[in-house]
Design an enzyme around this catalytic site. Structure first.
Site, short mmCIF file in Angstrom:
data_model
loop_
_atom_site.label_atom_id
_atom_site.label_comp_id
_atom_site.label_asym_id
_atom_site.label_seq_id
_atom_site.Cartn_x
_atom_site.Cartn_y
_atom_site.Cartn_z
N THR A 189 -29.02 -28.74 20.65
CA THR A 189 -28.84 -29.69 19.55
C THR A 189 -29.37 -29.03 18.30
O THR A 189 -30.58 -28.77 18.19
CB THR A 189 -29.64 -30.99 19.81
OG1 THR A 189 -29.16 -31.58 21.02
CG2 THR A 189 -29.45 -31.97 18.66
N LYS A 201 -23.33 -36.02 18.02
CA LYS A 201 -24.66 -36.19 18.64
C LYS A 201 -25.64 -36.87 17.67
O LYS A 201 -26.33 -37.81 18.03
CB LYS A 201 -25.18 -34.81 19.06
CG LYS A 201 -26.63 -34.72 19.39
CD LYS A 201 -26.92 -34.88 20.85
CE LYS A 201 -28.42 -34.96 21.06
NZ LYS A 201 -28.82 -35.20 22.41
N LYS A 217 -36.58 -35.32 16.11
CA LYS A 217 -35.80 -34.11 15.78
C LYS A 217 -34.38 -34.50 15.37
O LYS A 217 -33.86 -34.03 14.36
CB LYS A 217 -35.77 -33.18 17.01
CG LYS A 217 -34.83 -32.00 16.82
CD LYS A 217 -34.64 -31.16 18.07
CE LYS A 217 -33.49 -30.19 17.85
NZ LYS A 217 -33.20 -29.33 18.98
P1 NAD Z 1 -37.11 -26.15 25.97
O1 NAD Z 1 -38.06 -25.83 24.86
O2 NAD Z 1 -37.65 -26.65 27.27
O3 NAD Z 1 -36.22 -24.85 26.30
C1 NAD Z 1 -35.79 -23.93 25.34
C2 NAD Z 1 -35.86 -22.55 25.98
O4 NAD Z 1 -35.32 -21.59 25.07
C3 NAD Z 1 -37.27 -22.10 26.32
O5 NAD Z 1 -37.36 -21.74 27.68
C4 NAD Z 1 -37.51 -20.90 25.39
O6 NAD Z 1 -38.34 -19.91 25.95
C5 NAD Z 1 -36.09 -20.41 25.19
N1 NAD Z 1 -35.90 -19.59 24.01
C6 NAD Z 1 -36.29 -19.85 22.72
N2 NAD Z 1 -35.92 -18.84 21.90
C7 NAD Z 1 -35.28 -17.93 22.68
C8 NAD Z 1 -34.67 -16.67 22.42
N3 NAD Z 1 -34.65 -16.16 21.20
N4 NAD Z 1 -34.13 -16.01 23.46
C9 NAD Z 1 -34.15 -16.53 24.71
N5 NAD Z 1 -34.72 -17.71 25.02
C10 NAD Z 1 -35.27 -18.39 24.01
O7 NAD Z 1 -36.04 -27.18 25.35
P2 NAD Z 1 -35.07 -28.18 26.16
O8 NAD Z 1 -35.74 -29.48 26.38
O9 NAD Z 1 -34.47 -27.44 27.30
O10 NAD Z 1 -33.96 -28.44 25.02
C11 NAD Z 1 -33.02 -27.46 24.69
C12 NAD Z 1 -32.04 -28.06 23.69
O11 NAD Z 1 -31.44 -29.22 24.27
C13 NAD Z 1 -32.70 -28.52 22.40
O12 NAD Z 1 -31.85 -28.21 21.32
C14 NAD Z 1 -32.84 -30.04 22.60
O13 NAD Z 1 -32.84 -30.75 21.38
C15 NAD Z 1 -31.61 -30.33 23.42
N6 NAD Z 1 -31.68 -31.54 24.25
C16 NAD Z 1 -32.80 -31.77 25.01
C17 NAD Z 1 -32.87 -32.92 25.79
C18 NAD Z 1 -34.09 -33.21 26.65
O14 NAD Z 1 -34.19 -34.34 27.16
N7 NAD Z 1 -34.99 -32.27 26.84
C19 NAD Z 1 -31.80 -33.82 25.82
C20 NAD Z 1 -30.66 -33.54 25.07
C21 NAD Z 1 -30.62 -32.39 24.29
#
Ligand code: NAD
Length: 297
Positions: free
Chosen positions: A96, A171, A246
């Site tokens: 997102t 979204k 966010k």
């Molecule tokens: P998270 O922080 O758990 O995971 C993100 C991952 O990306 C981490 O493991 C981090 O190490 C990795 N990362 C960051 N920079 C990187 C790079 N340069 N190279 C490789 N890896 C890298 O976040 P999440 O909860 O999995 O959410 C991910 C996305 O999904 C976000 O944009 C969030 O807004 C969206 N989202 C989350 C949810 C939820 O319920 N958690 C629901 C809908 C959407």
């Protein structure tokens, strides 16, 4: 079956990647967190030491990263995905992020002769693990058709929202509605309490009347009327207030850059900021009713 690079194995990405493995795809995985890579390796994925190692020789790339800056650097940075993949590789960013960054990355991919979609998701960690996410997809018809079989392996509903950036637009518009509606339902329930009207009675009436909405009938912010809602579990997220905040910030930025007037969206952001700052960032967003009940606004 195809070979897929999956970059970003966090709370959401780890479950989504596991579902691609279960669907029979070969997976190359990369994350800054080595533990996250190791967990996928145990399930059969091939570990990569960099973005470019993951993206070399694959049919598709999926990214699930925190924010626009991460997505831009992974795709457009030195030895990034656009520098690495061969033509015919379909690119899917499921993070997102802000609409402008999504459009910028897709424009760069298009200039490099590559098909790419923005495909953010609705549904939390359980839906990611269970393969029941809803994907809102922006991009050309050709890019959507190429992405759909991979998204089908990770989700239950795959909807083509329009051109590049339309998935992100859908979204943040949806979640701005959700925030406003959750506050409206919460205010009405608190007013009902003060007037001596029980939450169950208001629920019974409004769920059949013009106040009906998802925040009331599927995610009621008081315990009782909807037994599965987080209110019955001490407001354990669910959908954390920090995540809602966010999305509201992204909605405000998009409103500013597009010239839209969203006064209730902005007010919702202020209220969710106060709620999160009071130590509730990790709590479910429906817990905002407790702040409203206590009059801490
Ligand atoms: P998270 O922080 O758990 O995971 C993100 C991952 O990306 C981490 O493991 C981090 O190490 C990795 N990362 C960051 N920079 C990187 C790079 N340069 N190279 C490789 N890896 C890298 O976040 P999440 O909860 O999995 O959410 C991910 C996305 O999904 C976000 O944009 C969030 O807004 C969206 N989202 C989350 C949810 C939820 O319920 N958690 C629901 C809908 C959407």
């Amino acid at each position: 079956m195809a070979t897929v690079a999956f970059i970003g194995l966090g709370n959401m990405g780890s479950g989504m990647a596991a579902n691609l493995l279960r669907a029979g795809h070969a997976l190359k995985v990369y994350d800054l967190n080595e533990g996250a890579i190791a967990a996928l390796q145990e399930q059969g994925a091939t570990p990569a030491a960099s973005v470019s190692e993951a993206a070399t020789g694959v049919d598709a790339v999926v990214t699930m990263l925190p924010a626009g800056q991460h997505v831009k650097s992974v795709y457009m940075g030195d030895k990034g995905i656009l520098d690495t993949v061969s033509s015919g590789t379909i690119l899917m960013d499921c993070s997102t992020i802000d609409v402008d960054s999504a459009r910028e990355v897709i424009a760069a991919a298009t200039a490099a002769g590559l098909d790419m979609v923005d495909a953010p998701v609705s549904g939390g960690v359980a839906a990611a693990a269970g393969g029941t996410l809803t994907f809102m997809v922006g991009g050309t018809e050709t890019a959507f058709a190429a992405a759909k079989p991979y998204l089908d392996a990770m989700g239950a509903n795959i909807i083509h929202a329009g051109d590049a950036g339309a998935g992100q637009a859908a979204k943040i518009c949806n979640n701005m509605m959700l925030a406003i509606q959750m506050i409206s339902v919460s205010e009405a329930l608190v007013l009902a309490e003060k007037l001596g009207l029980s939450a169950q009675k208001l629920f019974d009436i409004s769920s059949k009347a013009s106040g009906q909405c998802w925040s009331l009938t599927s995610y009621c912010p008081v315990p009782g009327p909807v037994p599965t809602s987080p209110a019955n579990n001490d407001y354990k997220a669910g959908f954390a207030a920090a995540m809602m905040l966010k999305d509201l910030r992204l909605a405000r930025e998009a409103a500013a850059s597009s010239g839209a007037t969203t006064p209730l969206g902005e007010l919702s952001e202020k209220l969710y900021t106060a709620y999160a700052d009071a130590g509730n960032a990790g709590k479910d967003f429906s817990g905002i009713i407790n702040m409203l009940r206590e009059g801490e606004v």
